[in-house]
Design a protein around this motif. Structure first.
Motif, PDB file in Angstrom:
ATOM      1  N   LYS A  61       0.861  -1.175   0.000  1.00 15.33           N
ATOM      2  CA  LYS A  61       0.000   0.000   0.000  1.00 15.33           C
ATOM      3  C   LYS A  61       0.897   1.224   0.000  1.00 15.33           C
ATOM      4  CE  LYS A  61      -3.485  -2.455   2.675  1.00 15.33           C
ATOM      5  NZ  LYS A  61      -4.222  -3.006   1.615  1.00 15.33           N
ATOM      6  N   SER A  62       0.510   2.239  -0.748  1.00 13.96           N
ATOM      7  CA  SER A  62       1.300   3.470  -0.750  1.00 13.96           C
ATOM      8  C   SER A  62       0.388   4.660  -0.497  1.00 13.96           C
ATOM      9  CB  SER A  62       2.046   3.637  -2.073  1.00 13.96           C
ATOM     10  OG  SER A  62       1.138   3.703  -3.140  1.00 13.96           O
ATOM     11  N   ILE A  63       0.957   5.639   0.183  1.00 12.83           N
ATOM     12  CA  ILE A  63       0.224   6.842   0.574  1.00 12.83           C
ATOM     13  C   ILE A  63       1.122   8.037   0.296  1.00 12.83           C
ATOM     14  CG2 ILE A  63      -0.855   8.077   2.497  1.00 12.83           C
ATOM     15  CD1 ILE A  63      -0.948   5.329   3.957  1.00 12.83           C
ATOM     16  N   GLU A  64       0.578   9.081  -0.290  1.00 16.77           N
ATOM     17  CA  GLU A  64       1.299  10.342  -0.428  1.00 16.77           C
ATOM     18  C   GLU A  64       0.618  11.381   0.437  1.00 16.77           C
ATOM     19  OE1 GLU A  64       1.812  11.695  -4.423  1.00 16.77           O
ATOM     20  OE2 GLU A  64       3.139  10.041  -4.930  1.00 16.77           O
ATOM     21  N   MET A  65       1.427  12.150   1.156  1.00 17.64           N
ATOM     22  CA  MET A  65       0.902  13.177   2.052  1.00 17.64           C
ATOM     23  C   MET A  65       1.620  14.493   1.798  1.00 17.64           C
ATOM     24  SD  MET A  65       0.788  11.135   5.663  1.00 17.64           S
ATOM     25  CE  MET A  65       2.030   9.889   5.345  1.00 17.64           C
ATOM     26  N   THR A  66       0.888  15.578   1.928  1.00 15.79           N
ATOM     27  CA  THR A  66       1.525  16.889   1.926  1.00 15.79           C
ATOM     28  C   THR A  66       2.300  17.017   3.236  1.00 15.79           C
ATOM     29  OG1 THR A  66      -0.344  17.957   3.018  1.00 15.79           O
ATOM     30  CG2 THR A  66      -0.377  17.897   0.586  1.00 15.79           C
ATOM     31  N   ILE A  67       3.154  18.007   3.318  1.00 14.33           N
ATOM     32  CA  ILE A  67       3.925  18.196   4.554  1.00 14.33           C
ATOM     33  C   ILE A  67       2.999  18.441   5.752  1.00 14.33           C
ATOM     34  CG2 ILE A  67       5.666  19.624   5.709  1.00 14.33           C
ATOM     35  CD1 ILE A  67       6.729  17.612   3.537  1.00 14.33           C
ATOM     36  N   PRO A  68       1.952  19.295   5.655  1.00 18.89           N
ATOM     37  CA  PRO A  68       1.054  19.456   6.802  1.00 18.89           C
ATOM     38  C   PRO A  68       0.343  18.143   7.176  1.00 18.89           C
ATOM     39  CG  PRO A  68       0.791  21.298   5.304  1.00 18.89           C
ATOM     40  CD  PRO A  68       1.670  20.298   4.607  1.00 18.89           C
ATOM     41  N   GLN A  69      -0.047  17.342   6.197  1.00 16.74           N
ATOM     42  CA  GLN A  69      -0.677  16.054   6.496  1.00 16.74           C
ATOM     43  C   GLN A  69       0.311  15.141   7.210  1.00 16.74           C
ATOM     44  OE1 GLN A  69      -1.804  15.099   2.449  1.00 16.74           O
ATOM     45  NE2 GLN A  69      -3.970  15.338   2.941  1.00 16.74           N
ATOM     46  N   PHE A  70       1.564  15.114   6.746  1.00 21.27           N
ATOM     47  CA  PHE A  70       2.571  14.284   7.388  1.00 21.27           C
ATOM     48  C   PHE A  70       2.846  14.760   8.811  1.00 21.27           C
ATOM     49  CE2 PHE A  70       6.930  13.348   8.600  1.00 21.27           C
ATOM     50  CZ  PHE A  70       6.879  11.968   8.588  1.00 21.27           C
ATOM     51  N   GLN A  71       2.898  16.073   9.019  1.00 24.56           N
ATOM     52  CA  GLN A  71       3.132  16.597  10.365  1.00 24.56           C
ATOM     53  C   GLN A  71       2.012  16.179  11.312  1.00 24.56           C
ATOM     54  OE1 GLN A  71       3.661  20.676   9.119  1.00 24.56           O
ATOM     55  NE2 GLN A  71       5.885  20.542   9.359  1.00 24.56           N
ATOM     56  N   ASN A  72       0.772  16.163  10.834  1.00 26.36           N
ATOM     57  CA  ASN A  72      -0.346  15.702  11.650  1.00 26.36           C
ATOM     58  C   ASN A  72      -0.223  14.209  11.933  1.00 26.36           C
ATOM     59  OD1 ASN A  72      -2.933  15.954  12.981  1.00 26.36           O
ATOM     60  ND2 ASN A  72      -3.779  14.907  11.193  1.00 26.36           N
ATOM     61  N   PHE A  73       0.143  13.422  10.917  1.00 27.51           N
ATOM     62  CA  PHE A  73       0.365  11.987  11.044  1.00 27.51           C
ATOM     63  C   PHE A  73       1.428  11.717  12.111  1.00 27.51           C
ATOM     64  CE2 PHE A  73       2.767   8.250   9.368  1.00 27.51           C
ATOM     65  CZ  PHE A  73       1.755   7.306   9.307  1.00 27.51           C
ATOM     66  N   TYR A  74       2.538  12.444  12.026  1.00 24.36           N
ATOM     67  CA  TYR A  74       3.634  12.306  12.984  1.00 24.36           C
ATOM     68  C   TYR A  74       3.180  12.667  14.407  1.00 24.36           C
ATOM     69  CZ  TYR A  74       8.079  13.324  15.285  1.00 24.36           C
ATOM     70  OH  TYR A  74       9.129  13.373  16.163  1.00 24.36           O
ATOM     71  N   LYS A  75       2.435  13.750  14.526  1.00 22.18           N
ATOM     72  CA  LYS A  75       1.933  14.179  15.830  1.00 22.18           C
ATOM     73  C   LYS A  75       1.064  13.094  16.462  1.00 22.18           C
ATOM     74  CE  LYS A  75      -1.176  17.511  17.898  1.00 22.18           C
ATOM     75  NZ  LYS A  75      -2.307  18.359  17.610  1.00 22.18           N
ATOM     76  N   GLN A  76       0.208  12.479  15.648  1.00 20.28           N
ATOM     77  CA  GLN A  76      -0.657  11.423  16.170  1.00 20.28           C
ATOM     78  C   GLN A  76       0.151  10.210  16.622  1.00 20.28           C
ATOM     79  OE1 GLN A  76      -3.990  10.584  13.585  1.00 20.28           O
ATOM     80  NE2 GLN A  76      -4.337  12.755  13.241  1.00 20.28           N
ATOM     81  N   PHE A  77       1.215   9.856  15.887  1.00 15.03           N
ATOM     82  CA  PHE A  77       2.048   8.738  16.307  1.00 15.03           C
ATOM     83  C   PHE A  77       2.813   9.055  17.585  1.00 15.03           C
ATOM     84  CE2 PHE A  77       0.960   6.489  12.570  1.00 15.03           C
ATOM     85  CZ  PHE A  77       1.247   5.167  12.849  1.00 15.03           C
TER      86      PHE A  77
END
Length: 87
Positions: A61-77
């Motif tokens: 599975k592959s996912i592309e995220m914008t930088i703000p989306q990735f920052q939110n993803f990282y924050k949740q982890f």
């Protein structure tokens, strides 16, 4: 109204996790152009996952995220890791 075929996952203490993460890779990319624009120049994060289902069948599975989306993803982890530390 829900999008066709999309369902928000619901996990609780009784839920069984049936898939297992086999591999996780990521890369930082830069979109420089597209069919509709000659100069985009926006960074993105691409995440590639290999997951095995309960029968052992592996899928990618592959996912592309914008930088703000990735920052939110990282924050949740980070929040998940903090909770796990208390268990």
């Amino acid at each position: 109204m829900e999008e066709s075929g999309f369902r928000e996952p619901v996990l609780d203490a009784k839920s069984e996790v049936t898939d297992q993460l086999i591999d996780f890779q990521w890369k930082l990319g830069m979109a420089v152009s597209s069919d509709s624009s000659r100069s985009l120049k926006y960074p993105y994060v691409a995440v590639m996952l290999k997951v095995a289902d309960h029968s052992g069948q592996v899928s990618s599975k592959s996912i592309e995220m914008t930088i703000p989306q990735f920052q939110n993803f990282y924050k949740q982890f980070k929040e998940i890791a903090a909770v796990i530390e208390t268990v």
